[in-house]
Design a protein around this motif. Structure first.
Motif, short mmCIF file in Angstrom:
data_model
loop_
_atom_site.label_atom_id
_atom_site.label_comp_id
_atom_site.label_asym_id
_atom_site.label_seq_id
_atom_site.Cartn_x
_atom_site.Cartn_y
_atom_site.Cartn_z
N PHE A 27 0.82 -1.21 0.00
CA PHE A 27 0.00 0.00 0.00
C PHE A 27 0.86 1.27 0.00
O PHE A 27 0.46 2.29 -0.55
N GLY A 28 2.03 1.17 0.60
CA GLY A 28 2.94 2.31 0.57
C GLY A 28 3.40 2.61 -0.85
O GLY A 28 3.48 3.78 -1.27
N ILE A 29 3.72 1.56 -1.61
CA ILE A 29 4.17 1.74 -2.99
C ILE A 29 3.05 2.30 -3.86
O ILE A 29 3.27 3.20 -4.69
N ILE A 30 1.82 1.78 -3.66
CA ILE A 30 0.67 2.30 -4.43
C ILE A 30 0.48 3.79 -4.16
O ILE A 30 0.30 4.60 -5.07
N GLY A 31 0.54 4.16 -2.87
CA GLY A 31 0.36 5.56 -2.52
C GLY A 31 1.44 6.46 -3.09
O GLY A 31 1.16 7.54 -3.60
N LEU A 32 2.70 6.01 -3.01
CA LEU A 32 3.80 6.82 -3.53
C LEU A 32 3.69 7.02 -5.03
O LEU A 32 3.89 8.13 -5.54
N ALA A 33 3.37 5.94 -5.75
CA ALA A 33 3.25 6.05 -7.21
C ALA A 33 2.16 7.05 -7.60
O ALA A 33 2.37 7.90 -8.48
N ALA A 34 1.02 6.96 -6.95
CA ALA A 34 -0.07 7.88 -7.26
C ALA A 34 0.29 9.32 -6.92
O ALA A 34 -0.01 10.26 -7.67
N ASN A 35 0.95 9.52 -5.78
CA ASN A 35 1.33 10.87 -5.37
C ASN A 35 2.34 11.49 -6.34
O ASN A 35 2.29 12.70 -6.60
N LEU A 36 3.25 10.69 -6.84
CA LEU A 36 4.23 11.20 -7.80
C LEU A 36 3.55 11.68 -9.08
O LEU A 36 3.93 12.70 -9.66
N VAL A 37 2.52 10.95 -9.51
CA VAL A 37 1.76 11.37 -10.69
C VAL A 37 1.04 12.69 -10.40
O VAL A 37 1.05 13.63 -11.21
N ALA A 38 0.41 12.78 -9.21
CA ALA A 38 -0.30 14.01 -8.85
C ALA A 38 0.65 15.20 -8.74
O ALA A 38 0.32 16.33 -9.13
N ILE A 39 1.85 14.96 -8.21
CA ILE A 39 2.86 16.03 -8.11
C ILE A 39 3.22 16.54 -9.50
O ILE A 39 3.31 17.75 -9.73
N ALA A 40 3.41 15.61 -10.43
CA ALA A 40 3.75 15.99 -11.80
C ALA A 40 2.64 16.84 -12.43
O ALA A 40 2.90 17.79 -13.17
N VAL A 41 1.39 16.50 -12.11
CA VAL A 41 0.24 17.23 -12.66
C VAL A 41 0.18 18.65 -12.10
O VAL A 41 -0.07 19.62 -12.83
N LEU A 42 0.41 18.80 -10.79
CA LEU A 42 0.25 20.10 -10.14
C LEU A 42 1.49 20.99 -10.20
O LEU A 42 1.39 22.20 -10.01
N ALA A 43 2.65 20.39 -10.47
CA ALA A 43 3.91 21.13 -10.37
C ALA A 43 3.94 22.39 -11.22
O ALA A 43 4.41 23.44 -10.77
N GLY A 44 3.44 22.31 -12.43
CA GLY A 44 3.55 23.45 -13.35
C GLY A 44 2.80 24.68 -12.90
O GLY A 44 3.19 25.80 -13.26
N GLY A 45 1.74 24.53 -12.09
CA GLY A 45 0.95 25.70 -11.71
C GLY A 45 1.00 26.02 -10.23
O GLY A 45 0.22 26.82 -9.73
#
Length: 308
Positions: A127-145
């Motif tokens: 579950f830790g790996i699932i959470g980290l992978a999803a968070n990294l995707v969300a970070i990439a989405v929000l980073a630009g703005g």
């Protein structure tokens, strides 16, 4: 004579980040369900705190998404700034909830250090790996703005904290699996808290400053007054106020006492333009929306006590 900066009314939000927030919310909500299942199954504090953090993130992102939509509404006679301050309120709400989660994690972590429960390391790791992978995707989405509004900054901060929390969950799972030290889960939960609390306090201070209508950071009103007084025919500046409606929207107003002759020889309009240009161009914080009340020297006794 009152004056408003000529380009002041183009204050509509340029980028509220709706799309970014919608994608991040979808990812976070999906992982939230997975982490709740994992926390119930494993009994892990680190995963429980991360799931609680993820819950606040999902709620916060939803709140941010609603606020981003509200800021697009046009001004009305009742709400002359529209809903621009909704993004500040959303950021403050997210920070307050995150602070509560962080304090809970510290208290519960201390309790579990004294009486650590049994934690299945393999489930915790998955579950830790699932959470980290999803968070990294969300970070990439929000980073630009992330720097465009306080709202997006708060949302980005929440997702980054979640990613760090997921990393802590993974580390605790590895430690438990390799050494059998069950207290690693409580330590991980406390580490997550230590990452959350300082950042949320900073964000609360910043949003509180906006809501209290403090002078925008980087704008020195003594310096502003000194520059205005250097302009020809300016005798006095009083009732000088500056605040911030929302991200990127500082405002300033002042009463400016000028030579009486300016109202008779046609120099008042040019002086008004010079005042507006001064606050828009001369300082680290550019104030495009300024309001000046020009007053003749003879008007001063009629005002009574004035604000500095």
């Amino acid at each position: 004579m009152d004056g408003h900066a000529g380009h002041a009314h183009g204050y509509g939000p340029e980028d509220t980040g709706q799309r970014r927030l919608a994608v991040a919310f979808g990812i976070t909500a999906t992982v939230l369900v997975a982490e709740i299942v994992g926390a119930v199954w494993t009994g892990s504090l680190a995963l429980l705190v991360d799931a609680a953090h993820m819950l606040t993130d999902a709620a916060g992102l939803l709140l941010a998404l609603v606020a981003a939509s509200l800021t697009l509404r046009p001004p009305t006679p009742r709400r002359t700034w529209g809903f621009r301050r909704a993004e500040v309120l959303a950021a403050a709400a997210q920070a307050a909830v995150l602070l509560a989660v962080g304090v809970y994690a510290l208290v519960e972590g201390v309790r579990r250090l004294m009486a650590p429960p049994e934690i299945p390391a393999d489930g915790l790791l998955v579950f830790g790996i699932i959470g980290l992978a999803a968070n990294l995707v969300a970070i990439a989405v929000l980073a630009g703005g992330r720097s465009s509004t306080l709202n997006l900054r708060a949302a980005f901060l929440e997702v980054v904290n979640d990613a760090l929390g997921s990393a802590a969950v993974i580390v605790s799972a590895i430690v438990i699996a390799t050494t059998g030290w069950a207290r690693a889960d409580a330590v991980a939960g406390m580490v997550i808290s230590a990452l959350i609390v300082p950042r949320t306090i900073m964000l609360l201070r910043e949003t509180g400053s906006v809501l209290l209508e403090s002078t925008p950071r980087g704008l020195d009103l003594d310096d502003v007054r000194a520059h205005l007084l250097e302009l020809p025919h300016v005798r006095e500046v009083h009732d000088l106020h500056a605040s911030q409606i929302a991200s990127g929207l500082p405002v300033l107003s002042a009463h400016v006492v000028v030579d009486d002759s300016c109202f008779h020889d046609g120099r008042a309009p040019g002086l008004l333009a010079a005042l507006q240009q001064c606050v828009a161009d001369h300082f680290p914080v550019s104030v495009a929306h300024s309001t000046f009340q020009l007053e003749p020297v003879t008007h001063r006794p009629q005002e009574g006590p004035v604000h500095p």
